[in-house]
Scaffold this motif. Structure first.
Motif, PDB file in Angstrom:
ATOM      1  N   ALA A 154     -10.830 -89.533 -17.579  1.00 39.64           N
ATOM      2  CA  ALA A 154     -10.672 -88.831 -18.591  1.00 39.64           C
ATOM      3  C   ALA A 154     -12.212 -88.294 -19.259  1.00 39.64           C
ATOM      4  O   ALA A 154     -13.189 -88.795 -18.952  1.00 39.64           O
ATOM      5  CB  ALA A 154      -9.976 -89.753 -19.830  1.00 39.64           C
ATOM      6  N   ILE A 155     -11.937 -87.539 -20.028  1.00 38.06           N
ATOM      7  CA  ILE A 155     -13.264 -86.821 -20.573  1.00 38.06           C
ATOM      8  C   ILE A 155     -13.164 -87.091 -22.315  1.00 38.06           C
ATOM      9  O   ILE A 155     -12.127 -87.084 -22.971  1.00 38.06           O
ATOM     10  CB  ILE A 155     -13.443 -85.319 -20.520  1.00 38.06           C
ATOM     11  CG1 ILE A 155     -14.888 -85.135 -20.907  1.00 38.06           C
ATOM     12  CG2 ILE A 155     -12.363 -84.452 -20.957  1.00 38.06           C
ATOM     13  CD1 ILE A 155     -15.291 -83.910 -20.175  1.00 38.06           C
ATOM     14  N   VAL A 156     -14.119 -87.740 -22.822  1.00 38.05           N
ATOM     15  CA  VAL A 156     -13.769 -88.164 -24.479  1.00 38.05           C
ATOM     16  C   VAL A 156     -14.543 -86.828 -25.186  1.00 38.05           C
ATOM     17  O   VAL A 156     -15.474 -86.508 -24.663  1.00 38.05           O
ATOM     18  CB  VAL A 156     -14.684 -89.525 -24.446  1.00 38.05           C
ATOM     19  CG1 VAL A 156     -13.705 -90.594 -23.808  1.00 38.05           C
ATOM     20  CG2 VAL A 156     -16.049 -89.453 -24.463  1.00 38.05           C
ATOM     21  N   GLY A 157     -14.245 -86.933 -26.387  1.00 34.19           N
ATOM     22  CA  GLY A 157     -14.694 -86.160 -27.403  1.00 34.19           C
ATOM     23  C   GLY A 157     -14.396 -84.567 -27.242  1.00 34.19           C
ATOM     24  O   GLY A 157     -14.843 -83.657 -27.971  1.00 34.19           O
ATOM     25  N   TYR A 158     -13.200 -84.251 -26.614  1.00 38.81           N
ATOM     26  CA  TYR A 158     -12.470 -83.037 -26.351  1.00 38.81           C
ATOM     27  C   TYR A 158     -11.103 -83.251 -26.597  1.00 38.81           C
ATOM     28  O   TYR A 158     -10.688 -84.306 -26.279  1.00 38.81           O
ATOM     29  CB  TYR A 158     -13.027 -82.568 -24.930  1.00 38.81           C
ATOM     30  CG  TYR A 158     -14.468 -81.851 -24.903  1.00 38.81           C
ATOM     31  CD1 TYR A 158     -14.645 -80.770 -25.033  1.00 38.81           C
ATOM     32  CD2 TYR A 158     -15.437 -82.819 -24.541  1.00 38.81           C
ATOM     33  CE1 TYR A 158     -15.919 -80.276 -24.947  1.00 38.81           C
ATOM     34  CE2 TYR A 158     -16.525 -82.495 -24.387  1.00 38.81           C
ATOM     35  CZ  TYR A 158     -16.939 -81.226 -24.605  1.00 38.81           C
ATOM     36  OH  TYR A 158     -18.263 -80.550 -24.403  1.00 38.81           O
ATOM     37  N   GLN A 159     -10.570 -82.085 -26.791  1.00 39.29           N
ATOM     38  CA  GLN A 159      -9.133 -81.936 -26.886  1.00 39.29           C
ATOM     39  C   GLN A 159      -8.670 -80.687 -26.283  1.00 39.29           C
ATOM     40  O   GLN A 159      -9.625 -79.924 -25.986  1.00 39.29           O
ATOM     41  CB  GLN A 159      -8.584 -82.049 -28.295  1.00 39.29           C
ATOM     42  CG  GLN A 159      -9.211 -80.558 -29.177  1.00 39.29           C
ATOM     43  CD  GLN A 159      -8.709 -80.923 -30.509  1.00 39.29           C
ATOM     44  OE1 GLN A 159      -8.322 -81.989 -30.982  1.00 39.29           O
ATOM     45  NE2 GLN A 159      -8.761 -79.890 -31.452  1.00 39.29           N
ATOM     46  N   LEU A 160      -7.330 -80.445 -25.897  1.00 33.36           N
ATOM     47  CA  LEU A 160      -7.151 -79.045 -25.018  1.00 33.36           C
ATOM     48  C   LEU A 160      -6.684 -77.925 -26.057  1.00 33.36           C
ATOM     49  O   LEU A 160      -6.042 -78.453 -27.300  1.00 33.36           O
ATOM     50  CB  LEU A 160      -5.697 -79.671 -24.454  1.00 33.36           C
ATOM     51  CG  LEU A 160      -6.137 -80.138 -23.109  1.00 33.36           C
ATOM     52  CD1 LEU A 160      -4.733 -80.446 -22.456  1.00 33.36           C
ATOM     53  CD2 LEU A 160      -7.038 -79.675 -22.146  1.00 33.36           C
ATOM     54  N   SER A 174     -14.271 -78.811 -28.164  1.00 35.11           N
ATOM     55  CA  SER A 174     -15.036 -80.184 -28.739  1.00 35.11           C
ATOM     56  C   SER A 174     -14.007 -80.530 -29.863  1.00 35.11           C
ATOM     57  O   SER A 174     -13.450 -79.867 -30.622  1.00 35.11           O
ATOM     58  CB  SER A 174     -16.277 -79.846 -29.428  1.00 35.11           C
ATOM     59  OG  SER A 174     -17.320 -79.501 -28.491  1.00 35.11           O
ATOM     60  N   ALA A 175     -14.120 -81.932 -29.730  1.00 36.85           N
ATOM     61  CA  ALA A 175     -13.441 -82.647 -30.944  1.00 36.85           C
ATOM     62  C   ALA A 175     -14.019 -83.992 -31.437  1.00 36.85           C
ATOM     63  O   ALA A 175     -15.143 -84.173 -30.955  1.00 36.85           O
ATOM     64  CB  ALA A 175     -11.956 -82.878 -30.449  1.00 36.85           C
ATOM     65  N   GLY A 184      -9.624 -87.651 -26.492  1.00 36.27           N
ATOM     66  CA  GLY A 184      -9.748 -87.606 -25.100  1.00 36.27           C
ATOM     67  C   GLY A 184      -9.054 -86.863 -24.321  1.00 36.27           C
ATOM     68  O   GLY A 184      -7.742 -86.649 -24.797  1.00 36.27           O
ATOM     69  N   VAL A 185      -9.134 -86.206 -23.083  1.00 32.96           N
ATOM     70  CA  VAL A 185      -8.189 -85.533 -22.211  1.00 32.96           C
ATOM     71  C   VAL A 185      -8.140 -86.125 -20.783  1.00 32.96           C
ATOM     72  O   VAL A 185      -9.288 -86.236 -20.186  1.00 32.96           O
ATOM     73  CB  VAL A 185      -8.882 -84.185 -22.066  1.00 32.96           C
ATOM     74  CG1 VAL A 185      -7.805 -83.339 -21.110  1.00 32.96           C
ATOM     75  CG2 VAL A 185      -8.610 -83.504 -23.420  1.00 32.96           C
ATOM     76  N   ASN A 186      -7.296 -86.456 -20.274  1.00 33.43           N
ATOM     77  CA  ASN A 186      -6.848 -86.873 -18.993  1.00 33.43           C
ATOM     78  C   ASN A 186      -6.892 -85.881 -18.043  1.00 33.43           C
ATOM     79  O   ASN A 186      -6.519 -84.658 -18.044  1.00 33.43           O
ATOM     80  CB  ASN A 186      -5.682 -87.865 -18.938  1.00 33.43           C
ATOM     81  CG  ASN A 186      -5.346 -88.933 -19.657  1.00 33.43           C
ATOM     82  OD1 ASN A 186      -6.519 -89.829 -19.946  1.00 33.43           O
ATOM     83  ND2 ASN A 186      -4.305 -89.147 -20.363  1.00 33.43           N
ATOM     84  N   GLY A 187      -7.270 -86.310 -16.827  1.00 33.63           N
ATOM     85  CA  GLY A 187      -7.593 -85.353 -15.864  1.00 33.63           C
ATOM     86  C   GLY A 187      -7.931 -86.040 -14.567  1.00 33.63           C
ATOM     87  O   GLY A 187      -7.492 -87.136 -14.290  1.00 33.63           O
ATOM     88  N   THR A 188      -8.335 -85.197 -13.398  1.00 42.09           N
ATOM     89  CA  THR A 188      -8.823 -85.754 -12.193  1.00 42.09           C
ATOM     90  C   THR A 188     -10.034 -85.395 -11.763  1.00 42.09           C
ATOM     91  O   THR A 188     -10.603 -84.331 -12.076  1.00 42.09           O
ATOM     92  CB  THR A 188      -7.525 -85.011 -11.189  1.00 42.09           C
ATOM     93  OG1 THR A 188      -6.072 -85.515 -11.590  1.00 42.09           O
ATOM     94  CG2 THR A 188      -7.969 -85.723  -9.791  1.00 42.09           C
ATOM     95  N   VAL A 189     -10.654 -86.459 -11.118  1.00 42.20           N
ATOM     96  CA  VAL A 189     -12.192 -86.077 -10.683  1.00 42.20           C
ATOM     97  C   VAL A 189     -12.014 -85.612  -9.201  1.00 42.20           C
ATOM     98  O   VAL A 189     -11.508 -86.704  -8.364  1.00 42.20           O
ATOM     99  CB  VAL A 189     -13.026 -87.338 -10.750  1.00 42.20           C
ATOM    100  CG1 VAL A 189     -14.117 -87.191 -10.258  1.00 42.20           C
ATOM    101  CG2 VAL A 189     -13.314 -87.512 -12.300  1.00 42.20           C
TER     102      VAL A 189
END
Length: 122
Positions: free
Chosen positions: A32-38, A62-63, A68-73
């Protein structure tokens, strides 16, 4: 060697997009990435719409730090990363950001919402 990390929260996670962009399906792991929204962006590139099946794509903006936004690395080669750059339209910019896991990965964010002090793709 696949040693470049790319975090995806959108269409690059779709198997059909991966086959179009990279010529194969990728293995990845959740993060996940933090400090962001979709948010959303409307794509006009016909090839991208054809590959993804949609003209409306998610975009990170930015948020507050608790967001946070979940995803895949995915671990990519330099050639793979160049192919991802070719796929992403000018509405996005690639930046290097920390993930919840502590790893740093390249991420495509909405170009108009890029924070200062972030490493940008050159």
């Amino acid at each position: 060697m696949a040693d470049i990390l790319l975090f995806s929260y959108g269409t690059l996670r779709q198997p059909e997009v991966q086959r179009t962009v990279f010529g194969r399906e990728l293995d990845g792991r959740p993060d996940a990435i933090v400090g962001y929204q979709l948010g959303e962006v409307t794509i006009t590139d016909a090839a991208v719409i054809a590959a993804s099946g949609s003209a409306v794509h998610p975009a990170l903006v930015s948020a507050d730090p608790d967001s946070g936004v979940n995803g895949t690395v995915f671990a990519l080669t330099a050639t793979d990363l160049a192919a991802a750059d070719d796929y992403e339209v000018d509405d996005y910019t690639r930046v290097l950001l920390p993930l919840r896991s502590g790893a740093k990965a390249w991420v495509y964010v909405l170009a108009a919402a890029t924070p200062d002090g972030v490493d940008h793709a050159g």
